[in-house]
Design a protein around this motif. Structure first.
Motif, short mmCIF file in Angstrom:
data_model
loop_
_atom_site.label_atom_id
_atom_site.label_comp_id
_atom_site.label_asym_id
_atom_site.label_seq_id
_atom_site.Cartn_x
_atom_site.Cartn_y
_atom_site.Cartn_z
N ALA A 33 -107.17 -41.28 -49.17
CA ALA A 33 -106.54 -41.04 -50.47
C ALA A 33 -105.87 -42.46 -50.69
CB ALA A 33 -105.59 -40.06 -50.53
N ARG A 34 -105.04 -42.93 -49.82
CA ARG A 34 -104.35 -44.28 -50.15
C ARG A 34 -105.21 -45.18 -50.41
NH1 ARG A 34 -100.72 -42.32 -45.94
NH2 ARG A 34 -101.95 -43.78 -44.37
N ALA A 35 -106.31 -45.14 -49.53
CA ALA A 35 -107.46 -46.51 -49.72
C ALA A 35 -107.99 -46.42 -50.98
CB ALA A 35 -108.55 -46.37 -48.72
N GLU A 36 -108.42 -45.11 -51.40
CA GLU A 36 -109.19 -44.92 -52.82
C GLU A 36 -108.12 -45.36 -53.88
OE1 GLU A 36 -112.18 -44.49 -53.76
OE2 GLU A 36 -113.06 -44.23 -51.74
N ASP A 37 -106.89 -44.81 -53.76
CA ASP A 37 -105.92 -45.36 -54.85
C ASP A 37 -105.76 -46.72 -54.95
OD1 ASP A 37 -105.41 -42.72 -55.43
OD2 ASP A 37 -103.48 -42.56 -54.10
N LEU A 38 -105.66 -47.50 -53.88
CA LEU A 38 -105.68 -49.00 -54.05
C LEU A 38 -106.95 -49.53 -54.75
CD1 LEU A 38 -104.34 -51.73 -53.28
CD2 LEU A 38 -105.40 -51.59 -50.84
N LEU A 39 -107.97 -49.06 -54.01
CA LEU A 39 -109.41 -49.46 -54.96
C LEU A 39 -109.42 -49.17 -56.14
CD1 LEU A 39 -112.16 -50.73 -54.44
CD2 LEU A 39 -113.04 -48.34 -54.01
N ALA A 40 -108.83 -48.15 -56.94
CA ALA A 40 -108.81 -47.79 -58.13
C ALA A 40 -108.02 -48.70 -58.91
CB ALA A 40 -108.39 -46.43 -58.27
N GLN A 41 -106.68 -48.98 -58.34
CA GLN A 41 -105.95 -49.75 -58.94
C GLN A 41 -106.44 -51.27 -59.27
OE1 GLN A 41 -102.86 -49.09 -60.40
NE2 GLN A 41 -102.79 -51.18 -61.24
N GLN A 42 -107.16 -51.71 -58.02
CA GLN A 42 -107.76 -53.00 -58.14
C GLN A 42 -108.87 -53.16 -59.20
OE1 GLN A 42 -109.14 -53.36 -54.06
NE2 GLN A 42 -107.10 -54.34 -53.42
N ASN A 43 -109.70 -51.78 -59.43
CA ASN A 43 -110.90 -52.04 -60.38
C ASN A 43 -109.89 -51.96 -61.88
OD1 ASN A 43 -112.84 -51.66 -58.56
ND2 ASN A 43 -112.78 -49.44 -58.47
N ILE A 44 -108.81 -51.20 -61.93
CA ILE A 44 -108.14 -51.23 -63.35
C ILE A 44 -107.73 -52.61 -63.61
CG2 ILE A 44 -106.18 -50.51 -64.30
CD1 ILE A 44 -106.41 -47.87 -63.08
N GLU A 45 -107.19 -53.43 -62.57
CA GLU A 45 -106.70 -54.71 -62.87
C GLU A 45 -107.77 -55.76 -63.12
OE1 GLU A 45 -103.55 -55.82 -63.01
OE2 GLU A 45 -102.79 -53.74 -62.79
N GLU A 46 -108.86 -55.70 -62.49
CA GLU A 46 -109.96 -56.22 -62.80
C GLU A 46 -110.62 -55.91 -64.27
OE1 GLU A 46 -113.32 -59.08 -62.24
OE2 GLU A 46 -111.26 -58.68 -61.44
N THR A 47 -110.46 -54.75 -64.56
CA THR A 47 -110.98 -54.50 -66.09
C THR A 47 -110.03 -54.99 -67.00
OG1 THR A 47 -112.19 -52.40 -65.21
CG2 THR A 47 -111.68 -52.79 -67.55
N ARG A 48 -108.95 -55.10 -66.76
CA ARG A 48 -107.80 -55.51 -67.61
C ARG A 48 -107.99 -57.15 -67.78
NH1 ARG A 48 -102.39 -52.35 -65.50
NH2 ARG A 48 -102.69 -50.44 -66.73
N ARG A 49 -108.37 -57.88 -66.57
CA ARG A 49 -108.42 -59.26 -66.52
C ARG A 49 -109.74 -59.52 -67.52
NH1 ARG A 49 -111.58 -62.97 -64.41
NH2 ARG A 49 -112.82 -61.45 -63.01
N ARG A 50 -110.91 -58.83 -67.21
CA ARG A 50 -112.07 -59.22 -68.06
C ARG A 50 -111.81 -59.09 -69.66
NH1 ARG A 50 -116.66 -56.67 -64.23
NH2 ARG A 50 -116.48 -57.70 -62.40
N THR A 51 -111.07 -57.93 -69.77
CA THR A 51 -110.87 -57.70 -71.28
C THR A 51 -109.97 -58.80 -71.78
OG1 THR A 51 -110.77 -55.24 -70.74
CG2 THR A 51 -109.82 -55.97 -72.84
N ARG A 52 -108.91 -59.39 -71.15
CA ARG A 52 -108.03 -60.54 -71.40
C ARG A 52 -109.08 -61.60 -71.86
NH1 ARG A 52 -104.26 -58.76 -67.74
NH2 ARG A 52 -105.04 -60.20 -66.23
N GLU A 53 -110.02 -61.90 -70.82
CA GLU A 53 -110.84 -63.11 -71.11
C GLU A 53 -111.82 -62.92 -72.34
OE1 GLU A 53 -113.09 -63.52 -67.47
OE2 GLU A 53 -111.38 -64.35 -66.32
N PHE A 54 -112.27 -61.64 -72.51
CA PHE A 54 -113.32 -61.39 -73.64
C PHE A 54 -112.53 -61.64 -74.98
CE2 PHE A 54 -114.45 -58.01 -76.67
CZ PHE A 54 -115.60 -58.57 -76.96
N GLU A 55 -111.23 -61.23 -74.87
CA GLU A 55 -110.17 -61.10 -76.10
C GLU A 55 -110.17 -62.73 -76.26
OE1 GLU A 55 -107.05 -58.72 -75.32
OE2 GLU A 55 -107.92 -57.08 -75.93
#
Length: 213
Positions: free
Chosen positions: A133-155
């Motif tokens: 569960a801890r490992a998956e929580d960390l992976l989910a947070q990393q995916n969220i941050e990556e999505t935010r970064r790509r969104t900023r680049e797109f904007e």
């Protein structure tokens, strides 16, 4: 899409589905129901040795396809033979003890139990998998941050695109509808095309990741 919910432990402890299955209850092998019992017994044991088995919790009718392997072996093409930790025919005569980590309804759990090799039924329960569960929580947070970064680049690319369009319109207006110099105009066209290509790639990649997640 994230594979797990934000607060896995809370859901496991509060949701009636998990609360019921966290207590040891009856399970049955569900594979090859239309075949003779001798064949089903043979196929059940073969499946366990290959690292897979289809079982159901009798009380809830919940059917599960167990993967009797470590979580990193989720990819079927890379699976090997399960270790005794996951499939144990030796602990008690006439039974097989099984363990299967999984993500069920967004929660990391481990199916633990045993089945009788003749009757093809037994007892099992679900346990919360704290480590995974801890490992998956960390992976989910990393995916969220990556999505935010790509969104900023797109904007940022979209803003640049709008600025280029405005400059082109202003230039055309100043020249009374005539085009700017071929070099300046060509550079702006290339920049606009690049923005459109990156924008298209961004949305295609997000759609692909959402479909696979």
């Amino acid at each position: 899409m994230p594979r797990v919910v934000p607060d896995q432990r809370s859901k496991f402890e509060s949701e009636e589905f998990f609360r019921k299955l966290s207590r040891e209850c009856e399970v049955r092998y569900t594979g090859y129901r239309d075949r003779p019992i001798e064949e089903r017994q043979m196929r059940f044991q073969t499946g366990c040795r290959d690292g897979r088995s289809d079982v159901a919790f009798v009380a809830t009718g919940t059917n599960l396809s167990l993967q009797l392997l470590p979580p990193q072996s989720d990819n079927v093409s890379s699976r090997g033979q399960p270790g005794q930790e996951f499939v144990d025919f030796e602990r008690e005569a006439g039974k097989v003890f099984l363990q299967a980590p999984m993500i069920l309804n967004g929660v990391c759990v481990t199916w633990r139990g045993w089945l009788d090799l003749q009757r093809l039924d037994g007892m099992a329960c679900l346990q919360f998998d704290e480590e995974r569960a801890r490992a998956e929580d960390l992976l989910a947070q990393q995916n969220i941050e990556e999505t935010r970064r790509r969104t900023r680049e797109f904007e940022h690319r979209e803003r640049q695109h709008r600025e280029d369009m405005q400059k082109t319109q202003q230039c055309s207006t100043r020249l009374g509808g005539k085009h700017c110099s071929s070099l300046q105009n060509g550079e702006q066209v290339l920049r606009i095309m690049s923005v459109h290509m990156h924008s298209t790639y961004f949305f295609v990649q997000l759609f692909y990741e959402s479909s696979c997640g």
